[in-house]
Motif scaffolding. Sequence first.
Motif, PDB file in Angstrom:
ATOM      1  N   ASP A  54       9.528 -15.003  -9.156  1.00  0.00           N
ATOM      2  CA  ASP A  54      10.635 -15.410 -10.015  1.00  0.00           C
ATOM      3  C   ASP A  54      10.185 -15.271 -11.474  1.00  0.00           C
ATOM      4  O   ASP A  54       9.264 -15.941 -11.919  1.00  0.00           O
ATOM      5  CB  ASP A  54      10.952 -16.870  -9.636  1.00  0.00           C
ATOM      6  CG  ASP A  54      11.899 -17.572 -10.594  1.00  0.00           C
ATOM      7  OD1 ASP A  54      12.195 -17.006 -11.670  1.00  0.00           O
ATOM      8  OD2 ASP A  54      12.326 -18.687 -10.254  1.00  0.00           O
ATOM      9  N   ASP A  82       5.033 -15.245   5.297  1.00  0.00           N
ATOM     10  CA  ASP A  82       6.268 -15.144   4.511  1.00  0.00           C
ATOM     11  C   ASP A  82       6.058 -14.305   3.260  1.00  0.00           C
ATOM     12  O   ASP A  82       4.944 -14.233   2.737  1.00  0.00           O
ATOM     13  CB  ASP A  82       6.735 -16.540   4.099  1.00  0.00           C
ATOM     14  CG  ASP A  82       7.070 -17.391   5.308  1.00  0.00           C
ATOM     15  OD1 ASP A  82       7.697 -16.848   6.241  1.00  0.00           O
ATOM     16  OD2 ASP A  82       6.684 -18.579   5.338  1.00  0.00           O
ATOM     17  N   GLN A 117       8.107 -13.185  -0.610  1.00  0.00           N
ATOM     18  CA  GLN A 117       9.228 -13.349  -1.558  1.00  0.00           C
ATOM     19  C   GLN A 117       8.934 -12.517  -2.791  1.00  0.00           C
ATOM     20  O   GLN A 117       7.788 -12.198  -3.065  1.00  0.00           O
ATOM     21  CB  GLN A 117       9.345 -14.798  -2.051  1.00  0.00           C
ATOM     22  CG  GLN A 117       9.495 -15.874  -1.008  1.00  0.00           C
ATOM     23  CD  GLN A 117       9.130 -17.260  -1.586  1.00  0.00           C
ATOM     24  OE1 GLN A 117       9.098 -17.470  -2.791  1.00  0.00           O
ATOM     25  NE2 GLN A 117       8.847 -18.202  -0.701  1.00  0.00           N
ATOM     26  N   ARG A 118       9.996 -12.252  -3.554  1.00  0.00           N
ATOM     27  CA  ARG A 118       9.803 -11.625  -4.849  1.00  0.00           C
ATOM     28  C   ARG A 118       9.454 -12.720  -5.870  1.00  0.00           C
ATOM     29  O   ARG A 118      10.028 -13.794  -5.819  1.00  0.00           O
ATOM     30  CB  ARG A 118      11.115 -10.927  -5.271  1.00  0.00           C
ATOM     31  CG  ARG A 118      10.923  -9.623  -6.000  1.00  0.00           C
ATOM     32  CD  ARG A 118      12.238  -8.868  -6.157  1.00  0.00           C
ATOM     33  NE  ARG A 118      12.754  -8.320  -4.895  1.00  0.00           N
ATOM     34  CZ  ARG A 118      12.202  -7.296  -4.239  1.00  0.00           C
ATOM     35  NH1 ARG A 118      11.125  -6.706  -4.700  1.00  0.00           N
ATOM     36  NH2 ARG A 118      12.728  -6.847  -3.123  1.00  0.00           N
ATOM     37  N   ASP A 164       7.174 -23.947  -5.925  1.00  0.00           N
ATOM     38  CA  ASP A 164       8.461 -24.568  -5.608  1.00  0.00           C
ATOM     39  C   ASP A 164       8.756 -25.808  -6.453  1.00  0.00           C
ATOM     40  O   ASP A 164       9.705 -26.539  -6.174  1.00  0.00           O
ATOM     41  CB  ASP A 164       8.496 -24.941  -4.110  1.00  0.00           C
ATOM     42  CG  ASP A 164       8.286 -23.723  -3.219  1.00  0.00           C
ATOM     43  OD1 ASP A 164       8.900 -22.674  -3.504  1.00  0.00           O
ATOM     44  OD2 ASP A 164       7.489 -23.808  -2.262  1.00  0.00           O
TER      45      ASP A 164
END
Length: 401
Positions: free
Chosen positions: A311, A306, A308-309, A192
């Motif tokens: 990035d 969680d 996520q794909r 992040d």
Amino acid sequence: MSDMQRAITILGATGSIGASTLDVVARHSDRFRVHALTAHTNTGLLIRQCLRFRPRYAVVGTPEGAARVREALHDKNCRTEVMTGPEALEQVASDPAADTVVAAIVGAAGLSATMAAVNSGKRVLLANKEALVMAGPLFMAAVGSSGAELLPLDSEHNAIFQCLPRNFSHAGLTDNGVRRVLLTASGGPFRDTPLEELRSVTPAQACAHPNWSMGRKISVDSATMMNKGLELIEACWLFDIPGSQVEVVLHPQSIIHSMVEYVDGSVVAQLGNPDMRTPIAFALDYPHRIDAGVEPLDLVRVGHLDFQRPDSTRFPCLRLAYEALKAGGSASVVLNAANEVAVAAFLESGLGFTDIPVVIEETLAGCASGSLRTMGDVLDADSEARRVARAALQRHAGGPG
Ligand code: NAD
Ligand code: MG
């Protein structure tokens, strides 16, 4: 084998995986004894390990280091025979007196000893993913012809192994009803971080992984996600599956270690606290389950999982690995060698973090692709790629002048 003590050789005993392996071994002295330990430079730790586990052999990277270890052990009446050099590594890896070899040297440096263990038909616990990435087809052919029993230590591959049907056939996973493999990734310490700050991150920040404590090279690989790229290639060779059937999923908690999706819609996952002693214990006494000293998973405390794909702008290394896998032949050797050169330059001589994928991409573009028929082909492609990568380094600020 269950009534017998297994004799274990640990290649890379002083590293993170080596130390975790000895921790599990120490909990089960009735089941395992240590046959040989190897270390590159950390003689202090190797001496302590030898005094504690009393192996038959120890191998040290340099003659001076070996002399130091020999003297210290002699003073304490420890009869471990201390050797040095690459032949000594191969000798302990293939010694008939050991039945299990833990391949935990980091990088291409571990290739020849790992291959020696495979060629001599050992139970091989593979942590050294770089060896399989470099020599995939030759490595798997050697497993087939020597009768070696290959068990993955990499937590994702160990999870996939656990999620597959027992005795799955290597004639392609689709025959076993597998649709896809879902390879989970934490996303590392910079998941992040604002993109514009990535340029100036330090080695200390890159090595501070949020969930796992590991050696420095693999920690940087986790931060760039090249680790997942290497693991993608590793999974394709280990389980005989095309890259198009492996999907990388970001899972920041590192509780699910990977999953297998079947044609009936079932998705089977392996969960646990992020502690390498779990896959190590699983493989050491496979198929028997033994205590690993790992804290039980408290899902209520974890609270939520969680996904996520990944990035692709943030993690270009993952794309480079997919491309190298698709290109085949020596491309994976080049990918690995360029990555080793770039990561060492990031850790030691100030190459920018975001220049790591740039150096790798330029190296891939600058090397002719070839096929891998012999180990000589692998080693040639590796040294050529290192040469091209070092030239690429010079074009980027921070590379050695
Ligand atoms: P590490 O840096 O902690 O330890 C590396 C070991 O290799 C040390 O014992 C060192 O003495 C030895 N070594 C280094 N250079 C050598 C050379 N030139 N010749 C001979 N020996 C040499 O690394 P680690 O984190 O334990 O990782 C080891 C391997 O396991 C890597 O391939 C890594 O990708 C893989 N792996 C590690 C983890 C983890 O949690 N640490 C997880 C999955 C896979
Ligand atoms: Mg892993």
